[in-house]
Design a protein around this motif. Sequence first.
Motif, PDB file in Angstrom:
ATOM      1  N   LEU A 184     -10.453   7.752  -0.378  1.00 54.52           N
ATOM      2  CA  LEU A 184     -10.188   6.740  -1.396  1.00 54.52           C
ATOM      3  C   LEU A 184      -9.175   5.703  -0.905  1.00 54.52           C
ATOM      4  CD1 LEU A 184     -10.058   8.982  -4.612  1.00 54.52           C
ATOM      5  CD2 LEU A 184     -11.956   7.583  -3.763  1.00 54.52           C
ATOM      6  N   GLN A 185      -8.219   6.143  -0.089  1.00 54.00           N
ATOM      7  CA  GLN A 185      -7.262   5.193   0.475  1.00 54.00           C
ATOM      8  C   GLN A 185      -7.935   4.259   1.474  1.00 54.00           C
ATOM      9  OE1 GLN A 185      -3.060   6.766   1.150  1.00 54.00           O
ATOM     10  NE2 GLN A 185      -4.199   8.679   0.861  1.00 54.00           N
TER      11      GLN A 185
ATOM     12  N   SER B 219      -8.640  12.182  -1.012  1.00 50.93           N
ATOM     13  CA  SER B 219      -7.541  11.216  -1.141  1.00 50.93           C
ATOM     14  C   SER B 219      -7.534  10.223   0.020  1.00 50.93           C
ATOM     15  CB  SER B 219      -6.205  11.958  -1.203  1.00 50.93           C
ATOM     16  OG  SER B 219      -5.132  11.053  -1.205  1.00 50.93           O
TER      17      SER B 219
ATOM     18  N   GLU C 162     -11.037   3.267   1.197  1.00 50.91           N
ATOM     19  CA  GLU C 162     -11.734   2.320   0.323  1.00 50.91           C
ATOM     20  C   GLU C 162     -10.780   1.228  -0.161  1.00 50.91           C
ATOM     21  OE1 GLU C 162     -13.561   4.222  -2.980  1.00 50.91           O
ATOM     22  OE2 GLU C 162     -15.240   5.035  -1.834  1.00 50.91           O
ATOM     23  N   GLU C 163      -9.598   1.662  -0.603  1.00 50.05           N
ATOM     24  CA  GLU C 163      -8.622   0.711  -1.152  1.00 50.05           C
ATOM     25  C   GLU C 163      -8.162  -0.282  -0.095  1.00 50.05           C
ATOM     26  OE1 GLU C 163      -4.162   0.864  -3.175  1.00 50.05           O
ATOM     27  OE2 GLU C 163      -5.409   2.681  -3.134  1.00 50.05           O
ATOM     28  N   MET C 164      -7.882   0.228   1.110  1.00 50.26           N
ATOM     29  CA  MET C 164      -7.414  -0.673   2.181  1.00 50.26           C
ATOM     30  C   MET C 164      -8.530  -1.609   2.626  1.00 50.26           C
ATOM     31  SD  MET C 164      -4.782   1.654   4.475  1.00 50.26           S
ATOM     32  CE  MET C 164      -5.758   3.144   4.530  1.00 50.26           C
TER      33      MET C 164
ATOM     34  N   GLU D  46     -10.982  -2.745   0.714  1.00 45.70           N
ATOM     35  CA  GLU D  46     -11.103  -3.760  -0.333  1.00 45.70           C
ATOM     36  C   GLU D  46      -9.956  -4.758  -0.295  1.00 45.70           C
ATOM     37  OE1 GLU D  46     -11.381  -1.497  -3.908  1.00 45.70           O
ATOM     38  OE2 GLU D  46     -13.377  -0.694  -3.435  1.00 45.70           O
ATOM     39  N   ALA D  47      -8.800  -4.331   0.247  1.00 47.65           N
ATOM     40  CA  ALA D  47      -7.637  -5.231   0.347  1.00 47.65           C
ATOM     41  C   ALA D  47      -7.720  -6.148   1.554  1.00 47.65           C
ATOM     42  CB  ALA D  47      -6.358  -4.394   0.407  1.00 47.65           C
TER      43      ALA D  47
ATOM     44  N   MET E 283       0.846  -1.196   0.000  1.00 47.84           N
ATOM     45  CA  MET E 283       0.000   0.000   0.000  1.00 47.84           C
ATOM     46  C   MET E 283       0.880   1.244   0.000  1.00 47.84           C
ATOM     47  SD  MET E 283      -3.046   1.301   0.235  1.00 47.84           S
ATOM     48  CE  MET E 283      -3.516   3.007   0.376  1.00 47.84           C
TER      49      MET E 283
END
Length: 562
Positions: free
Chosen positions: A102-103, A99, A105-107, A109-110, A1
């Motif tokens: 969105l991070q 920002s 969201e990304e974490m 989903e991970a 990440m």
Amino acid sequence: MVYAHVHTTCTCSTTNFAVIMRFFSNANTDTVVSTAFSGKLRQLIRDHLVSKAEELLFITMKKYELGVERLRPNHIHFGIVIDGWAKSREKDSADRALSLLLQMEEMHEAGKDWLEPNTIHYNTVINAFARSRTRGYVQQAEDLLNRMKRLSKQKNSTNIAVKPNLHSYSSLINAWARQGGTTAANRAEVILNEMEEMFLQGEEDLRPSVITYTSVINAWAKSRNPLAPERAEAILLRMEDQYERGNLSAKPNKVTYNSVIDAWARSDVLHAVEQVEEIVDRMQRMFEAGDVDMKPDIVTYNIVLFAWVNSKREDAVQRAEKLVNFIEEKYNAGDDNFRPSARGYNMLIYAMTKHHVPDGPKKADAILNRMERLSAQQGYDDVQPDNITYNCVIDAWAKSKDIERAEHAERLLKRMQTKYDSGNKRVKPDTKTYTSVINAWCQRDKAGSTRRAEELLVRMETLYKSSGDSDFKPDTSVFNAVLKAWASSSEEHAPFRAEEILKHMLTLYKGGDRDVKPNARSVNIVIGAWHRSNSVEAAEKIKKIEALKRLVRFPSSTIESS
């Protein structure tokens, strides 16, 4: 990440982390650790160190991923920093908040389930975009709300937490309302219609409130669309209908009615002022029938006053003056809801000039003196004249036909300066003040008038150079006024003086001052001055000055003829 905006070598953040870890090693529970970390983030944000709070957040996350289990940043910690950016005044603060979201969201989903964003996170970022006046940000706010709708419809069991709520839609409506213009008002109303439809379909939490409806009415009031008053009043009727059907939260309040009045007051429709008066009478009837919250107040009557000032009726100024007297009388009778302010008197002074009232400047002077007398009395502090008051009176004299208009205007300028030098910061002279006085002298057909206008221009330049205060900075229009005065002067050296001022403008422009860039009017005024002269140098001078048009890159125009 990869963590955006993070510089892990920052001594401040590293030190913060070391201090926190020493505390956490002695903490009794993970809850204590989480609470303490939240407190540290909030402290940094209170100290206006949002970027440091974000750094600390991601350094801590990195440590957690490396095996430091005691502290695991969660959605609350991210929410604190997102909120910090949302309320920050930094230029890119809304982008930084987005920002971070969105991070998250990304974490999530991970596989980091504890970092799932919820409606609060999204609403915070929508608010950040909504509060900004940066071009395009309101569309980003709407895009984010649409993203919430898509996410909430995908996997209802896990994404219901991001479903838009009343706050989401209201923030977006407010954002469009602040934009101004017909497109923005239409968008605000479309969103309101969507809310109403979903509410009628059973979405109880999307019940539009008085605040929501009033925001859309405000959007129409500020749109400058010719149909704005009708659109605003149509929404008011919808509110009244909703209230009668049992939606108590849709009951129009005084702010709602004031907003509809404002829409009519800004309108150029001939019967606008009559509509304004009718709505105020309606408010008064509701108040007398027992609705105590509907009593018209100083805000209401200031809007009515603006409607009269904006009106084209012959009795507009008399009605405005009558209304100012009515407000004073109500306040003197003990009604604090009618506490007068300088704004109302300033509008009346402006009306004197706009409607070309006979002896308007003298009447404006009398209102200024009346304000100063009133402001010396207890309870009338808000009536104290400000620089808007003085500028309006000076402008009234400058635009009058009075033979002594320039002397009157300059006397008022000196009066302002004396009060300002004595500590009254409300009456600080500015560019508008000097421009009006300079224009008054430029229009004065008397020996020495043009020279006096130029002296005031030089004073402006001196004040700006010595203080750096942009309130004293002359611009092209001020220079053009003095150029025009010299061009119209019968003094023998007038065209030479006009040419020197034009060259001075060009020198300032070449030095980086774009506010005084000579334009076609500047050049044509000087060319006109040489044309009217009997000088043998005129033809050669005109040829050289014509060349300046190519130098400063503006289109050719007709020669100034007067």
